[in-house]
Design a protein around this motif. Structure first.
Motif, PDB file in Angstrom:
ATOM      1  N   PHE A  85      43.173  41.802  41.231  1.00 26.93           N
ATOM      2  CA  PHE A  85      43.866  41.691  39.953  1.00 26.93           C
ATOM      3  C   PHE A  85      44.683  42.955  39.687  1.00 26.93           C
ATOM      4  CE2 PHE A  85      40.005  39.155  39.257  1.00 26.93           C
ATOM      5  CZ  PHE A  85      40.532  37.992  38.729  1.00 26.93           C
ATOM      6  N   ALA A  86      45.783  42.781  38.978  1.00 26.52           N
ATOM      7  CA  ALA A  86      46.561  43.907  38.458  1.00 26.52           C
ATOM      8  C   ALA A  86      47.430  43.355  37.338  1.00 26.52           C
ATOM      9  CB  ALA A  86      47.420  44.534  39.545  1.00 26.52           C
ATOM     10  N   ASP A  87      47.952  44.242  36.513  1.00 25.04           N
ATOM     11  CA  ASP A  87      48.845  43.811  35.437  1.00 25.04           C
ATOM     12  C   ASP A  87      50.271  43.628  35.923  1.00 25.04           C
ATOM     13  OD1 ASP A  87      46.725  43.764  33.720  1.00 25.04           O
ATOM     14  OD2 ASP A  87      47.137  45.718  32.827  1.00 25.04           O
ATOM     15  N   SER A  88      50.557  44.073  37.153  1.00 25.50           N
ATOM     16  CA  SER A  88      51.868  43.927  37.763  1.00 25.50           C
ATOM     17  C   SER A  88      51.715  44.088  39.269  1.00 25.50           C
ATOM     18  CB  SER A  88      52.824  45.010  37.236  1.00 25.50           C
ATOM     19  OG  SER A  88      53.969  45.119  38.061  1.00 25.50           O
ATOM     20  N   ALA A 143      47.855  50.780  42.655  1.00 24.39           N
ATOM     21  CA  ALA A 143      46.511  50.414  43.135  1.00 24.39           C
ATOM     22  C   ALA A 143      46.553  49.030  43.791  1.00 24.39           C
ATOM     23  CB  ALA A 143      45.504  50.439  41.988  1.00 24.39           C
ATOM     24  N   PHE A 144      47.290  48.096  43.199  1.00 29.98           N
ATOM     25  CA  PHE A 144      47.429  46.761  43.772  1.00 29.98           C
ATOM     26  C   PHE A 144      48.113  46.847  45.138  1.00 29.98           C
ATOM     27  CE2 PHE A 144      49.990  42.939  44.513  1.00 29.98           C
ATOM     28  CZ  PHE A 144      49.001  41.966  44.491  1.00 29.98           C
ATOM     29  N   GLN A 145      49.213  47.586  45.196  1.00 30.99           N
ATOM     30  CA  GLN A 145      49.942  47.713  46.455  1.00 30.99           C
ATOM     31  C   GLN A 145      49.070  48.351  47.538  1.00 30.99           C
ATOM     32  OE1 GLN A 145      53.588  49.733  45.407  1.00 30.99           O
ATOM     33  NE2 GLN A 145      54.496  47.863  44.584  1.00 30.99           N
ATOM     34  N   ARG A 146      48.302  49.365  47.163  1.00 35.89           N
ATOM     35  CA  ARG A 146      47.411  50.028  48.119  1.00 35.89           C
ATOM     36  C   ARG A 146      46.342  49.057  48.602  1.00 35.89           C
ATOM     37  NH1 ARG A 146      46.413  52.701  52.348  1.00 35.89           N
ATOM     38  NH2 ARG A 146      44.492  53.890  52.368  1.00 35.89           N
ATOM     39  N   GLN A 147      45.770  48.264  47.687  1.00 35.99           N
ATOM     40  CA  GLN A 147      44.728  47.311  48.084  1.00 35.99           C
ATOM     41  C   GLN A 147      45.281  46.272  49.048  1.00 35.99           C
ATOM     42  OE1 GLN A 147      41.141  47.274  47.076  1.00 35.99           O
ATOM     43  NE2 GLN A 147      41.517  46.358  49.075  1.00 35.99           N
ATOM     44  N   MET A 152      41.600  45.405  39.401  1.00 28.97           N
ATOM     45  CA  MET A 152      40.207  45.131  39.740  1.00 28.97           C
ATOM     46  C   MET A 152      40.160  44.344  41.044  1.00 28.97           C
ATOM     47  SD  MET A 152      37.084  43.232  37.692  1.00 28.97           S
ATOM     48  CE  MET A 152      37.350  41.536  38.188  1.00 28.97           C
ATOM     49  N   LEU A 153      39.192  44.712  41.873  1.00 28.62           N
ATOM     50  CA  LEU A 153      38.885  43.969  43.083  1.00 28.62           C
ATOM     51  C   LEU A 153      37.547  43.296  42.845  1.00 28.62           C
ATOM     52  CD1 LEU A 153      39.339  43.553  46.294  1.00 28.62           C
ATOM     53  CD2 LEU A 153      37.584  45.314  46.440  1.00 28.62           C
ATOM     54  N   LYS A 212      35.194  46.237  41.690  1.00 34.13           N
ATOM     55  CA  LYS A 212      35.610  47.629  41.862  1.00 34.13           C
ATOM     56  C   LYS A 212      36.887  47.859  41.046  1.00 34.13           C
ATOM     57  CE  LYS A 212      32.423  48.893  44.629  1.00 34.13           C
ATOM     58  NZ  LYS A 212      31.452  49.886  44.272  1.00 34.13           N
ATOM     59  N   PRO A 213      36.929  48.961  40.285  1.00 29.47           N
ATOM     60  CA  PRO A 213      38.116  49.249  39.474  1.00 29.47           C
ATOM     61  C   PRO A 213      39.172  50.063  40.227  1.00 29.47           C
ATOM     62  CG  PRO A 213      36.386  50.792  38.941  1.00 29.47           C
ATOM     63  CD  PRO A 213      35.814  49.844  39.961  1.00 29.47           C
ATOM     64  N   PHE A 214      38.999  50.172  41.537  1.00 28.18           N
ATOM     65  CA  PHE A 214      39.929  50.945  42.369  1.00 28.18           C
ATOM     66  C   PHE A 214      39.992  50.279  43.740  1.00 28.18           C
ATOM     67  CE2 PHE A 214      35.705  52.813  42.138  1.00 28.18           C
ATOM     68  CZ  PHE A 214      35.275  52.720  43.446  1.00 28.18           C
TER      69      PHE A 214
END
Length: 165
Positions: free
Chosen positions: A68-71, A76-80, A120-121, A134-136
């Motif tokens: 999940f991400a807001d964008s 963090a989303f791109q890294r995940q 969030m993952l 996980k928040p990261f």
């Protein structure tokens, strides 16, 4: 092709999988999209948008990893996504399906269910239960270690080892 180039190609493909709806296979009638679980079975590296799937479609079939991400521009989303793309084969071996949700304004069913705040993952089991949050961004090595500790995964490993002659 060097490792960085391979990773960049995988990230590009993951981006396309998020942006482009799944295409019907040649056996399907025109205009009819196969169920997400069938698409995933054909290509376990397919990344699904949460708006296009019902997580319960994967119950007893795959372990959803929901990002999940807001964008989709959230670092963090791109890294995940990059971390997941780097070791997609390790996830496929463990029956992992990747689902993304980057639009908090369009409440998907899984967003309503898991109620993320920002990035969030979430790792879910084949039974549909949430196994961790996980928040990261989390490395695939850590995700696979968590999966390998699950009772159902241990049973799968035992069954595969006894099935080989």
């Amino acid at each position: 092709m060097n490792k960085k180039m391979t990773r960049d190609v995988l990230i590009c493909l993951l981006g396309l999988a998020i942006a482009v709806p799944a295409l019907a296979s040649a056996q399907e009638t025109p205009g009819e999209t196969p169920p997400p679980a069938d698409i995933w079975r054909e290509d376990p590296t397919t990344v699904f948008d949460a708006r296009d799937v019902d997580i319960s479609d994967f119950r007893w079939i795959a372990r959803p990893v929901v990002v999940f991400a807001d964008s989709e521009n959230d670092p963090a989303f791109q890294r995940q996504i990059e971390l997941l793309a780097d070791r997609a084969e390790a996830l496929a071996v463990r029956d992992v399906v990747v689902v993304t949700d980057t639009d908090p304004d369009r409440l998907s069913d899984v967003r309503r269910q898991l109620r993320p705040r920002g990035f969030m993952l979430a790792l879910m089991g084949k039974d549909g239960g949430v196994k961790l949050r996980k928040p990261f961004p989390w490395d695939v090595r850590e995700i696979t270690r968590s999966i390998d500790k699950m009772p159902m995964r241990r049973q799968e490993i035992r069954e595969r080892s006894t099935a080989t002659p």
